[in-house]
Design a protein around this motif. Structure first.
Motif, PDB file in Angstrom:
ATOM      1  N   ALA A  73       0.822  -1.201   0.000  1.00 40.75           N
ATOM      2  CA  ALA A  73       0.000   0.000   0.000  1.00 40.75           C
ATOM      3  C   ALA A  73       0.856   1.251   0.000  1.00 40.75           C
ATOM      4  N   ALA A  74       1.926   1.207   0.792  1.00 38.41           N
ATOM      5  CA  ALA A  74       2.809   2.369   0.860  1.00 38.41           C
ATOM      6  C   ALA A  74       3.414   2.667  -0.491  1.00 38.41           C
ATOM      7  N   ARG A 123      11.813   9.841   1.962  1.00 36.71           N
ATOM      8  CA  ARG A 123      12.034   8.719   2.879  1.00 36.71           C
ATOM      9  C   ARG A 123      10.908   7.697   2.741  1.00 36.71           C
ATOM     10  N   GLU A 124       9.657   8.167   2.709  1.00 37.94           N
ATOM     11  CA  GLU A 124       8.522   7.260   2.596  1.00 37.94           C
ATOM     12  C   GLU A 124       8.544   6.502   1.272  1.00 37.94           C
ATOM     13  N   THR A 125       8.843   7.204   0.191  1.00 40.36           N
ATOM     14  CA  THR A 125       8.859   6.569  -1.123  1.00 40.36           C
ATOM     15  C   THR A 125       9.942   5.499  -1.205  1.00 40.36           C
ATOM     16  N   ILE A 126      11.152   5.848  -0.796  1.00 39.77           N
ATOM     17  CA  ILE A 126      12.262   4.901  -0.889  1.00 39.77           C
ATOM     18  C   ILE A 126      12.049   3.722   0.051  1.00 39.77           C
ATOM     19  N   ARG A 127      11.624   4.009   1.278  1.00 42.55           N
ATOM     20  CA  ARG A 127      11.408   2.925   2.245  1.00 42.55           C
ATOM     21  C   ARG A 127      10.316   1.976   1.779  1.00 42.55           C
ATOM     22  N   ALA A 128       9.296   2.503   1.102  1.00 40.06           N
ATOM     23  CA  ALA A 128       8.201   1.651   0.639  1.00 40.06           C
ATOM     24  C   ALA A 128       8.720   0.557  -0.287  1.00 40.06           C
ATOM     25  N   PHE A 129       9.618   0.927  -1.182  1.00 39.10           N
ATOM     26  CA  PHE A 129      10.124  -0.064  -2.133  1.00 39.10           C
ATOM     27  C   PHE A 129      11.199  -0.953  -1.516  1.00 39.10           C
ATOM     28  N   LEU A 130      11.951  -0.436  -0.556  1.00 36.34           N
ATOM     29  CA  LEU A 130      12.870  -1.298   0.178  1.00 36.34           C
ATOM     30  C   LEU A 130      12.083  -2.336   0.978  1.00 36.34           C
ATOM     31  N   ALA A 131      10.987  -1.893   1.581  1.00 40.95           N
ATOM     32  CA  ALA A 131      10.139  -2.814   2.343  1.00 40.95           C
ATOM     33  C   ALA A 131       9.489  -3.842   1.424  1.00 40.95           C
ATOM     34  N   TYR A 132       9.099  -3.406   0.244  1.00 38.27           N
ATOM     35  CA  TYR A 132       8.490  -4.347  -0.708  1.00 38.27           C
ATOM     36  C   TYR A 132       9.509  -5.397  -1.143  1.00 38.27           C
ATOM     37  N   PHE A 133      10.761  -4.957  -1.331  1.00 41.16           N
ATOM     38  CA  PHE A 133      11.839  -5.898  -1.648  1.00 41.16           C
ATOM     39  C   PHE A 133      11.997  -6.914  -0.515  1.00 41.16           C
ATOM     40  N   GLN A 134      11.991  -6.441   0.734  1.00 42.89           N
ATOM     41  CA  GLN A 134      12.102  -7.340   1.883  1.00 42.89           C
ATOM     42  C   GLN A 134      10.937  -8.323   1.926  1.00 42.89           C
ATOM     43  N   PHE A 158      15.814  -0.869  -6.559  1.00 42.35           N
ATOM     44  CA  PHE A 158      15.521  -1.133  -7.956  1.00 42.35           C
ATOM     45  C   PHE A 158      14.717  -2.421  -8.114  1.00 42.35           C
ATOM     46  N   ALA A 159      15.177  -3.481  -7.430  1.00 37.29           N
ATOM     47  CA  ALA A 159      14.503  -4.770  -7.528  1.00 37.29           C
ATOM     48  C   ALA A 159      13.086  -4.697  -6.971  1.00 37.29           C
ATOM     49  N   GLY A 160      12.913  -3.991  -5.851  1.00 34.07           N
ATOM     50  CA  GLY A 160      11.579  -3.837  -5.287  1.00 34.07           C
ATOM     51  C   GLY A 160      10.639  -3.121  -6.234  1.00 34.07           C
ATOM     52  N   ALA A 161      11.131  -2.057  -6.872  1.00 36.92           N
ATOM     53  CA  ALA A 161      10.302  -1.305  -7.815  1.00 36.92           C
ATOM     54  C   ALA A 161       9.975  -2.137  -9.045  1.00 36.92           C
ATOM     55  N   ARG A 162      10.944  -2.881  -9.554  1.00 38.02           N
ATOM     56  CA  ARG A 162      10.696  -3.683 -10.754  1.00 38.02           C
ATOM     57  C   ARG A 162       9.639  -4.751 -10.493  1.00 38.02           C
ATOM     58  N   ILE A 163       9.733  -5.421  -9.341  1.00 38.96           N
ATOM     59  CA  ILE A 163       8.764  -6.471  -9.033  1.00 38.96           C
ATOM     60  C   ILE A 163       7.389  -5.865  -8.769  1.00 38.96           C
ATOM     61  N   PHE A 164       7.357  -4.722  -8.070  1.00 37.74           N
ATOM     62  CA  PHE A 164       6.073  -4.087  -7.766  1.00 37.74           C
ATOM     63  C   PHE A 164       5.334  -3.691  -9.041  1.00 37.74           C
ATOM     64  N   PHE A 165       6.051  -3.049  -9.961  1.00 38.85           N
ATOM     65  CA  PHE A 165       5.422  -2.576 -11.197  1.00 38.85           C
ATOM     66  C   PHE A 165       5.385  -3.646 -12.278  1.00 38.85           C
TER      67      PHE A 165
END
Length: 464
Positions: free
Chosen positions: A29-30, A174-185, A208-215
């Motif tokens: 969601a984040a 911070r929120e944007t970057i952490r969201a995708f780091l958390a998604y990677f985790q 990068f990996a978190g963003a690629r998988i999310f999108f």
């Protein structure tokens, strides 16, 4: 960017703690909120306009020449800063087959294309004009310790937002970057059968990996990374293949040996997570010279498991329009040639009447031991002609159809065999001032290189 631009909802969903209180739904969601809630009031807002549309319609200075550079993620990086003084209208084309270091661990556990080279170039192009820009660049460029336990501990402090690296990064970023780091985790935790090693891990690669998988899109991940790191819109970072699949590079030697994996070809590390040592003397010589490189899978079309991926359409489009095409210095067969062997690349380059310049390496490496300058030209010509690939896809163009100028670092270790170059139709050979790097030997002095490129481009454009 005004604080609170993303709204309180994004703040709320990011109130979690790893690893015990990690909430994957909140992370998803984040990520969505961080993108969807961007506003025109933000000075560096993240827009989900099509990356291709943005690339083609970006506001650019027409007086600047446009370049397309084939390169890997390391050697050309030292030139990027000075290249900005010539032009920001540059399409950086990079392979997605790197399988070494921490990139290999991401690909092993999560699959997908390798993003290490792309992340490396994005960081070099990123904004550093403000303290926050520098803080974001430092964060995304950070590597975790080699010790696995220390690396994992530091990773949790970063993803929880408690690490000093977050200092200077405003709440929206911070929120944007952490969201995708958390998604990677989250993606790592969902693959409980695979134990992920954070040793020497790149935070930028994880983002990068978190963003690629999310999108589910490599292009979208590059676009997001470019906007977060403040890359000029007219500077493009393009994967030569736009894919969500894992790609493996293979090579065939002249003695018939087949080697699988980019890292095994160039800098074999036997699975070590330590930074790759690119000194020529640090690796064992190949048993024979490289004949060709190609792409492999577990289900290829022949006994070599060879596959034929499609070139990124945006790369082909840019090749048709730019004022200058550059084959950069670097690992010839694993950084440059993987982008040249794809269908359509050789066809377009050979049809162009623009400047096409090769930047010669200053020293030999495992891939080019014993090479002269004309050997580099032959290898590039064979790759673009796909000479040793599928006979139905071969071209028969001359070396001069692909290269019409050669820039050579002064006192370089590669013999410049002028007569052989002339026989290939290449007469424009220019020596450029160099510096000595104790790790790799002679390399181009970046300011002198950019001046030589500027003069060459001006000369060719004045002839049009």
């Amino acid at each position: 960017m005004a604080d609170g631009c993303l709204g309180p909802a994004a703040c709320k969903v990011l109130q979690f703690s790893l690893p015990l209180r990690f909430n994957p739904t909140a992370a998803s969601a984040a990520a969505a909120i961080a993108i969807a809630s961007s506003s025109s009031t933000c000075s560096r807002s993240i827009s989900m306009t099509s990356p291709r549309s943005t690339a083609l319609h970006a506001s650019v200075n027409p007086s600047q020449p446009s370049l397309l550079v084939f390169s890997g993620g390391t050697a050309f990086n030292g030139v990027v800063e000075d290249l900005k003084k010539l032009t920001t209208r540059v399409a950086h084309v990079l392979p997605v087959s790197d399988d070494g270091g921490s990139t290999a661990e991401i690909v092993r556990v999560l699959g997908g294309p390798a993003v290490g080279d792309i992340r490396s170039r994005c960081l070099r192009l990123s904004d550093e004009s403000t303290s926050e820009a520098l803080a974001v660049r430092t964060l995304l460029g950070h590597r975790l310790p080699l010790d696995a336990l220390l690396a994992k501990s530091e990773w949790y402090r970063i993803v929880e937002g408690e690490h000093p690296l977050w200092k200077g990064v405003s709440r929206p970023y911070r929120e944007t970057i952490r969201a995708f780091l958390a998604y990677f985790q989250n993606q790592i935790l969902r693959r409980s059968s695979e134990s992920f090693c954070f040793s020497n891990g790149s935070i930028g690669n994880f983002f990068f990996a978190g963003a690629r998988i999310f999108f589910q899109s490599l292009d979208a991940a590059i676009f997001l990374f470019s906007r977060v790191s403040g890359i000029p819109t007219e500077s493009l970072v393009l994967p030569v293949i736009s894919t969500n699949d894992r790609l493996t590079l293979g090579c065939e030697l002249w003695d018939g040996t087949i080697i699988r994996g980019q890292n095994e070809i160039s800098h074999p590390t036997k699975g070590s997570m330590e930074p790759i040592n690119k000194e020529c003397s640090s690796v064992q010589a190949l048993p024979s010279r490289i004949k060709r490189v190609f792409y492999m899978s577990s289900e290829g079309k022949n006994l070599l498991h060879e596959v034929f991926p499609t070139a990124n359409p945006t790369v082909l489009e840019q090749l048709s329009e730019v004022d200058c095409i550059v084959y950069a210095m670097g690992s010839l067969f694993t950084s440059i040639c993987p982008s040249l062997v794809l269908l359509g690349i050789g066809e377009i380059i050979s049809s162009r009447s623009c400047l096409k310049v090769l930047l010669l390496n200053g020293s030999h490496d495992r891939e080019t031991s014993g090479f002269s300058a004309s050997c580099f030209v032959t290898a590039i010509t064979d790759a673009l002609n796909r000479t040793y690939g599928d006979s139905n896809n071969c071209l028969n163009n001359l070396p001069s159809d692909y290269i019409n100028a050669l820039l050579v670092p002064r006192d370089g270790q590669i013999p410049v065999d002028v007569q052989n170059l002339a026989a290939q139709g290449i007469f424009h050979v220019i020596t450029v001032d160099s510096i000595y790097d104790p790790k790799v030997g002679p390399t181009f002095d970046s300011k002198s290189l950019i001046k030589a490129l500027t003069d060459l481009i001006g000369e060719y454009m004045s002839m049009l």
